[in-house]
Design a protein around this motif. Structure first.
Motif, mmCIF file in Angstrom:
data_model
loop_
_atom_site.group_PDB
_atom_site.id
_atom_site.type_symbol
_atom_site.label_atom_id
_atom_site.label_comp_id
_atom_site.label_asym_id
_atom_site.label_seq_id
_atom_site.Cartn_x
_atom_site.Cartn_y
_atom_site.Cartn_z
ATOM 1 N N VAL A 64 -3.912 1.004 -2.293
ATOM 2 C CA VAL A 64 -4.733 2.607 -2.938
ATOM 3 C C VAL A 64 -3.483 3.494 -2.514
ATOM 4 O O VAL A 64 -2.966 4.372 -1.738
ATOM 5 N N VAL A 65 -2.886 3.990 -3.335
ATOM 6 C CA VAL A 65 -1.881 5.052 -3.518
ATOM 7 C C VAL A 65 -2.986 6.926 -3.212
ATOM 8 O O VAL A 65 -3.957 6.778 -4.201
ATOM 9 N N GLN A 66 -2.639 7.889 -2.155
ATOM 10 C CA GLN A 66 -3.167 8.822 -2.969
ATOM 11 C C GLN A 66 -2.899 9.645 -2.106
ATOM 12 O O GLN A 66 -1.236 9.799 -2.739
ATOM 13 N N GLY A 67 -3.331 11.245 -2.035
ATOM 14 C CA GLY A 67 -1.804 11.997 -1.584
ATOM 15 C C GLY A 67 -2.044 13.574 -2.791
ATOM 16 O O GLY A 67 -1.605 14.234 -2.663
ATOM 17 N N GLY A 68 -3.289 13.449 -3.279
ATOM 18 C CA GLY A 68 -4.280 14.729 -4.002
ATOM 19 C C GLY A 68 -3.381 14.775 -4.890
ATOM 20 O O GLY A 68 -2.849 14.167 -5.517
ATOM 21 N N LEU A 69 -2.974 16.250 -5.417
ATOM 22 C CA LEU A 69 -1.737 16.419 -5.897
ATOM 23 C C LEU A 69 -1.299 16.993 -5.453
ATOM 24 O O LEU A 69 -0.041 18.061 -6.208
ATOM 25 N N ASP A 70 -0.652 16.540 -4.568
ATOM 26 C CA ASP A 70 0.807 16.871 -3.868
ATOM 27 C C ASP A 70 1.866 16.307 -3.715
ATOM 28 O O ASP A 70 1.425 14.508 -3.952
ATOM 29 N N LYS A 71 2.966 16.046 -4.980
ATOM 30 C CA LYS A 71 3.983 15.980 -5.082
ATOM 31 C C LYS A 71 4.666 14.468 -4.562
ATOM 32 O O LYS A 71 4.923 13.070 -4.509
ATOM 33 N N LYS A 72 4.898 15.171 -3.455
ATOM 34 C CA LYS A 72 6.054 14.993 -2.393
ATOM 35 C C LYS A 72 4.985 14.088 -1.876
ATOM 36 O O LYS A 72 5.414 12.638 -1.270
ATOM 37 N N LEU A 73 3.380 13.818 -1.348
ATOM 38 C CA LEU A 73 2.511 13.157 -0.744
ATOM 39 C C LEU A 73 2.681 12.142 -1.564
ATOM 40 O O LEU A 73 2.636 10.581 -1.445
ATOM 41 N N ARG A 74 1.843 11.960 -2.691
ATOM 42 C CA ARG A 74 1.834 10.877 -3.949
ATOM 43 C C ARG A 74 2.870 10.162 -4.110
ATOM 44 O O ARG A 74 3.199 8.759 -3.450
ATOM 45 N N LYS A 75 4.565 10.750 -4.066
ATOM 46 C CA LYS A 75 5.522 9.772 -4.063
ATOM 47 C C LYS A 75 5.810 8.818 -2.738
ATOM 48 O O LYS A 75 6.001 7.417 -3.020
ATOM 49 N N LYS A 76 5.651 9.618 -1.624
ATOM 50 C CA LYS A 76 5.870 8.889 -0.752
ATOM 51 C C LYS A 76 4.652 7.726 -0.235
ATOM 52 O O LYS A 76 4.999 6.812 -0.112
ATOM 53 N N SER A 77 3.128 7.773 -0.368
ATOM 54 C CA SER A 77 2.325 7.141 -0.605
ATOM 55 C C SER A 77 2.846 6.085 -1.792
ATOM 56 O O SER A 77 2.632 4.871 -1.195
ATOM 57 N N LEU A 78 2.958 6.750 -3.035
ATOM 58 C CA LEU A 78 3.534 5.143 -3.219
ATOM 59 C C LEU A 78 4.579 4.209 -2.921
ATOM 60 O O LEU A 78 3.900 3.070 -3.192
ATOM 61 N N GLU A 79 5.906 4.747 -2.737
ATOM 62 C CA GLU A 79 6.529 4.341 -2.234
ATOM 63 C C GLU A 79 6.031 3.392 -0.737
ATOM 64 O O GLU A 79 6.161 2.102 -0.578
ATOM 65 N N ILE A 80 5.201 3.544 0.267
ATOM 66 C CA ILE A 80 5.008 2.678 0.615
ATOM 67 C C ILE A 80 3.648 1.521 0.727
ATOM 68 O O ILE A 80 3.655 0.408 1.264
ATOM 69 N N VAL A 81 2.591 2.070 -0.565
ATOM 70 C CA VAL A 81 2.157 0.361 -0.443
ATOM 71 C C VAL A 81 2.544 -0.110 -1.806
ATOM 72 O O VAL A 81 2.783 -1.142 -1.835
ATOM 73 N N GLN A 82 4.090 0.660 -2.372
ATOM 74 C CA GLN A 82 4.730 -0.521 -3.062
ATOM 75 C C GLN A 82 6.114 -1.356 -2.134
ATOM 76 O O GLN A 82 5.899 -2.811 -2.319
ATOM 77 N N ASN A 83 5.892 -0.346 -1.395
ATOM 78 C CA ASN A 83 6.496 -1.488 -0.312
ATOM 79 C C ASN A 83 6.035 -2.947 0.587
ATOM 80 O O ASN A 83 6.518 -3.227 1.823
ATOM 81 N N SER A 84 4.400 -2.390 0.493
ATOM 82 C CA SER A 84 3.607 -3.491 1.504
ATOM 83 C C SER A 84 3.200 -5.074 0.401
ATOM 84 O O SER A 84 3.964 -5.213 -0.419
ATOM 85 N N SER A 85 2.805 -5.631 1.364
ATOM 86 C CA SER A 85 2.859 -6.623 0.867
ATOM 87 C C SER A 85 1.662 -6.856 -0.512
ATOM 88 O O SER A 85 0.761 -7.788 -0.670
ATOM 89 N N VAL A 86 0.555 -6.311 -0.353
ATOM 90 C CA VAL A 86 -0.119 -5.841 -1.824
ATOM 91 C C VAL A 86 0.066 -6.440 -3.115
ATOM 92 O O VAL A 86 1.510 -6.852 -3.329
ATOM 93 N N GLY A 87 -0.870 -7.379 -3.332
ATOM 94 C CA GLY A 87 -0.530 -7.728 -4.894
ATOM 95 C C GLY A 87 -0.778 -6.588 -6.422
ATOM 96 O O GLY A 87 0.115 -7.300 -7.161
ATOM 97 N N GLY A 88 -1.425 -5.771 -5.813
ATOM 98 C CA GLY A 88 -1.292 -4.427 -6.747
ATOM 99 C C GLY A 88 -2.008 -3.009 -6.242
ATOM 100 O O GLY A 88 -1.802 -3.241 -5.347
ATOM 101 N N ILE A 89 -1.145 -2.443 -7.248
ATOM 102 C CA ILE A 89 -1.200 -0.657 -6.864
ATOM 103 C C ILE A 89 -1.801 0.050 -7.377
ATOM 104 O O ILE A 89 -2.281 -0.406 -8.506
ATOM 105 N N ALA A 90 -3.489 0.393 -6.795
ATOM 106 C CA ALA A 90 -4.324 1.355 -6.990
ATOM 107 C C ALA A 90 -3.272 2.940 -7.187
ATOM 108 O O ALA A 90 -3.596 3.101 -6.110
ATOM 109 N N ILE A 91 -4.486 3.598 -8.107
ATOM 110 C CA ILE A 91 -3.781 5.020 -7.813
ATOM 111 C C ILE A 91 -5.386 5.769 -7.413
ATOM 112 O O ILE A 91 -6.486 5.362 -8.476
ATOM 113 N N GLY A 92 -5.333 6.266 -6.381
ATOM 114 C CA GLY A 92 -6.841 6.670 -6.461
ATOM 115 C C GLY A 92 -6.755 8.331 -6.112
ATOM 116 O O GLY A 92 -5.587 8.349 -6.063
#
Ligand SMILES: [Zn+2]
Length: 358
Positions: A192-220
């Motif tokens: 799950v990608v988090q970070g509220g409405l903070d774009k910097k946090l969202r971008k970083k969170s998406l990078e972390i989730v995408q760099n992990s071995s999960v099979g799918g990306i969820a936006i929470g």
């Protein structure tokens, strides 16, 4: 596991998600079978709407009847009678939105069962263990959820950091429990990608989730009290940042038709929400052009027209009139909510289907 079949616009796409022998065509809307059933609908009625995945809530099923009961009765598919692919959420959102939280530590969350008052503990490991026992085909990593309006920056940051540490723990537990499973048996895990409405946090969170071995990306953490404009802005911000890995993108808890269209336009493949069924039980239905009206209103008492003459759902195709449905609502007949739910779910699923060919 996810094959993109076409791009429909700049970021919108359609594709096929293969999991446990199921092939799910996307984009797709997933109705919420909160306690195992999509409220007031049989599995066949759910299938008649054209949806291809149903969601079940880990929080509710854990508290009642408990994952051991579900497992004993053959797992979620046998227990619910639903042959469509099933997705369980992590329980995190409900813990934070429905329960009295006693304590959040690095280890996990302790909360009170609202029904019995018992103390319950959920952690990344525990959530994955419960979801494995429930036996869904897709599952979600446990995250630390903050509400946008109630908590300050410090808590947002804490939850943000912790969510990613908990993601690693969810993945480790998932790998431990699925070790030795063939691809045909293995469920798919969303991070799950988090970070509220903070774009910097969202971008970083998406990078972390995408760099992990999960099979799918969820936006929470969207559709939790922010404005429509803020949510759409965030979806647009994320759209060019998804990587090319063959993974589905799931937007959690979003089901307003305008939001659904925007999400699909921004590259989302799957969405779930209680909105179509909850609204329907209160008489509220969507009709062509993103308009909505309430079937309980007196203006429908003599109307012989269906909810939406352009709709191909069971309720409209069979010819149930607004006058009939209004009457059923007025006398408290549960069939009215059932009929309206079928219509609303079909309305959202049709938006998904239409987007595949546009
Ligand atoms: Zn209809």
């Amino acid at each position: 596991m996810f094959v993109e079949s076409s791009k429909n616009g700049k970021f919108a796409r359609s594709g096929v998600l293969s999991v446990r022998g199921f092939n799910v065509t996307t984009p797709t809307f997933m109705p919420d079978g909160t306690r195992g059933a999509v409220k007031s609908l049989t599995p066949e009625m759910v299938q008649s709407t054209g949806v291809s995945v149903v969601l079940a809530n880990t929080y509710h099923l854990h508290l009642m009847p408990g994952e051991d009961v579900v497992a004993k009765l053959g797992g979620l598919h046998a227990f619910t009678g639903q042959s469509l692919p099933l997705l369980t959420d992590s329980g995190g959102f409900q813990v934070f939105s429905l329960s009295h939280i006693n304590k959040i530590t690095e280890d996990g969350v302790t909360f009170k069962d609202p029904r019995t008052g018992d103390t319950v503990f959920l952690s990344p490991e525990k959530s994955i263990q419960i979801q494995m026992k429930l036996g869904g085909d897709m599952m979600v990593a446990f995250d630390d959820v903050v509400s946008l309006d109630k908590q300050g920056r410090e808590r947002t940051l804490e939850a943000f950091e912790r969510t990613h540490r908990w993601l690693e723990r969810s993945i480790a537990e998932f790998n431990r429990l699925t070790e030795g499973m063939s691809d045909a048996e293995k469920p798919l895990l969303f991070g799950v990608v988090q970070g509220g409405l903070d774009k910097k946090l969202r971008k970083k969170s998406l990078e972390i989730v995408q760099n992990s071995s999960v099979g799918g990306i969820a936006i929470g953490g969207l559709s939790v009290g922010e404005s429509t404009a803020e949510m759409h802005d965030m979806l647009e911000f994320l759209a060019p940042l998804y990587d090319d890995s063959p993974r589905p993108r799931f937007l959690l808890g979003v089901g307003d038709p305008r939001d659904l269209r925007k999400a699909i336009e921004c590259g989302i493949d799957m969405l779930d929400c209680v909105l179509p069924t909850r609204n329907a039980r209160h008489g509220s239905v969507w009709v062509t052009g993103e308009k909505k009206f309430n079937l309980k209103s007196d203006v429908h008492s003599m109307v012989n027209e269906t909810i939406d003459p352009k709709c191909d759902c069971y309720t409209c195709k069979t010819g149930f009139s607004r006058g009939f449905l209004r009457h059923q609502f007025k006398v408290g007949e549960p069939l009215a909510g059932t009929m309206a739910s079928i219509h609303n779910i079909r309305y959202l699923q049709r938006i998904c289907e239409d987007s595949r060919t546009n």
